[in-house]
Scaffold this active site. Structure first.
Site, mmCIF file in Angstrom:
data_model
loop_
_atom_site.group_PDB
_atom_site.id
_atom_site.type_symbol
_atom_site.label_atom_id
_atom_site.label_comp_id
_atom_site.label_asym_id
_atom_site.label_seq_id
_atom_site.Cartn_x
_atom_site.Cartn_y
_atom_site.Cartn_z
ATOM 1 N N GLU A 63 0.710 -1.016 0.007
ATOM 2 C CA GLU A 63 -0.356 -0.491 0.304
ATOM 3 C C GLU A 63 0.689 0.824 -0.178
ATOM 4 O O GLU A 63 1.867 1.538 0.473
ATOM 5 C CB GLU A 63 -0.813 0.525 0.992
ATOM 6 C CG GLU A 63 -1.815 -1.254 1.351
ATOM 7 C CD GLU A 63 -2.427 -1.363 2.260
ATOM 8 O OE1 GLU A 63 -2.495 -0.451 3.363
ATOM 9 O OE2 GLU A 63 -3.112 -2.881 3.070
ATOM 10 N N GLU A 106 -9.516 5.305 2.970
ATOM 11 C CA GLU A 106 -10.467 4.732 4.185
ATOM 12 C C GLU A 106 -9.853 5.690 5.299
ATOM 13 O O GLU A 106 -9.107 5.729 6.053
ATOM 14 C CB GLU A 106 -9.218 2.972 4.629
ATOM 15 C CG GLU A 106 -9.645 2.492 5.898
ATOM 16 C CD GLU A 106 -8.748 1.362 5.593
ATOM 17 O OE1 GLU A 106 -7.709 1.119 4.823
ATOM 18 O OE2 GLU A 106 -8.608 0.537 6.819
#
Ligand SMILES: *[C@@H]1O[C@H](CO)[C@@H](O)[C@H](O)[C@H]1NC(C)=O
Ligand SMILES: *[C@@H]1O[C@H](CO)[C@@H](O)[C@H](O)[C@H]1NC(C)=O
Length: 428
Positions: free
Chosen positions: A232, A343
């Site tokens: 990520e 997120e």
């Protein structure tokens, strides 16, 4: 010894010695009693100190950033990666054998030249006070209080909850339970060897210090069970991790669904950094302003299909380094899913949805200058070509809190706006 000799030189002095000795033992007793009572704390402090010594490597030069960070320029051979037993004899790769091709130059800085000039100026705040010399890498120094804020020394630098950015859950309730909320675009069903995107950078408001808000690319392999592999990269605001509300460049990796392997940035051994200009976890500056200047960054993560390592590039010039293939199981071959988006953690601390913002804190409908975006999203295929993704899906747990809207046009290719304010009349 010299003092002891003096004490014993006369009777009066030796009485004083007796008194001193008694007083000494009295205080010694007190101190050891209080030590015994506090043993867990001093043991924890000792562990924290040991961990800090492991993380904070000897610096050849130290730069104080205006935001309070300390950036240590550490010799490239002394970076945390080389504490890994499998990297003891690792020959560092100073460049990837392959860089993905095609589409690469087409979109470069279209927005920056057309919509504002500031986009190119985006950089890291600590640069105003200096740069790291050649053969070193900049490492953001970890502070004691940062480790103390973690639930344990072992959990420091790791995601606190297991969060599955999973579009199609077998059990939808499970998605909502973790408190993590996403607004993402994704592709799956093929073999992927990388992904690229340009995303604008914001400073979302975080309601609770233990929440975070991030915008990133996920490179995923395996299932959303115990063995998920994930790489990520993006920007995040995380008061718990960094002690402030600044927007920071970050990376994350795991090979076991966020359980024991992996971490943010260089907070464990894994990522091998080769770049001396960009520090993982350091603040990005400036950030976009609502209805005003937009600043965006490009991120590219790709697999060197010859050596197997996963590389990361920030902007068009900074190749930061790589995750060696051996860290992973599924990703040792290829990724099975790519996700782009936001997120947040909704801790619902007062029984209501958090007001923690995702992206700009505004819904996609507001469009350019107001909503957060990912533009020119691309994947790397098996022939090492950057390509427009096919069949892009979207996912969000509660679109009234955070939403996502995809689009396509000539300049931006595949793009989407995403984000939202969290709590609002439609998201109580
Ligand atoms: C998550 O919970 C909200 C509120 O209870 C609900 O509206 C939404 O449908 C749930 N999302 C999923 C994917 O289950
Ligand atoms: C971060 O922002 C929150 C509000 O969003 C504020 O309460 C808090 O004091 C800020 N923390 C720091 C370290 O500035």
């Amino acid at each position: 010894m010299a003092m002891g000799d003096a004490h014993f030189s006369s009777g009066r002095r030796s009485r004083r010695v007796v008194v001193t000795v008694v007083v000494f033992f009295f205080f010694w007793g007190l101190i050891s009693l209080s030590c015994a009572a506090r043993l867990p704390i001093s043991k924890q402090k000792f562990q924290v100190q040991k961990h800090l010594n492991r993380l904070n490597k000897p610096a050849l030069k130290t730069i104080q950033s205006p935001d309070g960070d300390i950036i240590d320029c550490v010799h490239i051979s002394q970076q945390p990666a080389f504490d890994h037993p499998f990297l003891k004899d690792h020959k560092i790769q100073m460049r990837p054998s392959y860089h993905p091709e095609g589409l690469y130059d087409v979109f470069e800085n279209k927005v920056s030249t057309e919509n504002n000039d500031g986009t190119n100026a985006i950089t890291q705040l600590w640069h105003v006070n200096g740069r790291c010399p050649e053969d070193t890498i900049p490492i953001r120094r970890t502070k004691e209080e940062e480790v103390l804020r973690a639930s344990s020394v072992k959990r420091y630098g790791k995601k606190q909850h297991r969060s599955f950015p999973q579009p199609r859950s077998a059990d939808p309730d499970l998605i909502n339970q973790s408190g993590h909320q996403h607004a993402i675009a994704y592709v799956e069903g093929d073999k992927y060897y990388g992904a690229k995107a340009t995303l604008n950078v914001w400073e979302p408001k975080i309601q609770q210090p233990n929440e975070f808000s991030l915008s990133q690319i996920w490179i995923l392999g395996g299932s959303f069970g115990e063995d998920l592999n994930s790489i990520e990269a993006g920007w995040q605001v995380s008061p718990d991790l960094y002690g402030d509300n600044n927007t920071r460049l970050f990376t994350y990796w795991t090979s076991d669904a966020y359980q024991t392997t992996g971490c943010y940035n260089l907070l464990c051994s894994g990522f091998v950094q080769i770049n001396n200009e960009i520090a993982m976890g350091a603040s990005i500056f400036p950030t976009s302003a609502y209805g005003s200047s937009q600043y965006d960054i490009s991120l590219l993560v790709w697999k060197d299909q010859k050596e197997g390592n996963w590389w990361m590039q920030f902007g068009n010039e900074y190749v930061l380094g790589y995750w060696p293939a051996f860290l992973f199981s599924y990703l040792a071959d290829s990724a099975s899913m790519i996700e782009w988006g936001g997120e947040v953690v909704n801790s619902a601390s007062d029984g209501q949805h958090t007001t923690t913002q995702m992206g700009s804190g505004h819904f996609p409908e507001e469009g350019f200058g107001k909503a957060s975006y990912f533009r020119n999203i691309l994947i790397v295929d098996g022939s090492n070509n950057l390509r427009a993704p096919k069949d892009v899906g979207t996912f969000t747990e509660q679109s009234n809190c955070y939403d996502v809207q995809i689009g396509n046009n000539g300049d931006w290719g595949n793009y989407f706006y995403y984000g939202g304010p969290g709590r609002n009349p439609n998201c109580p």
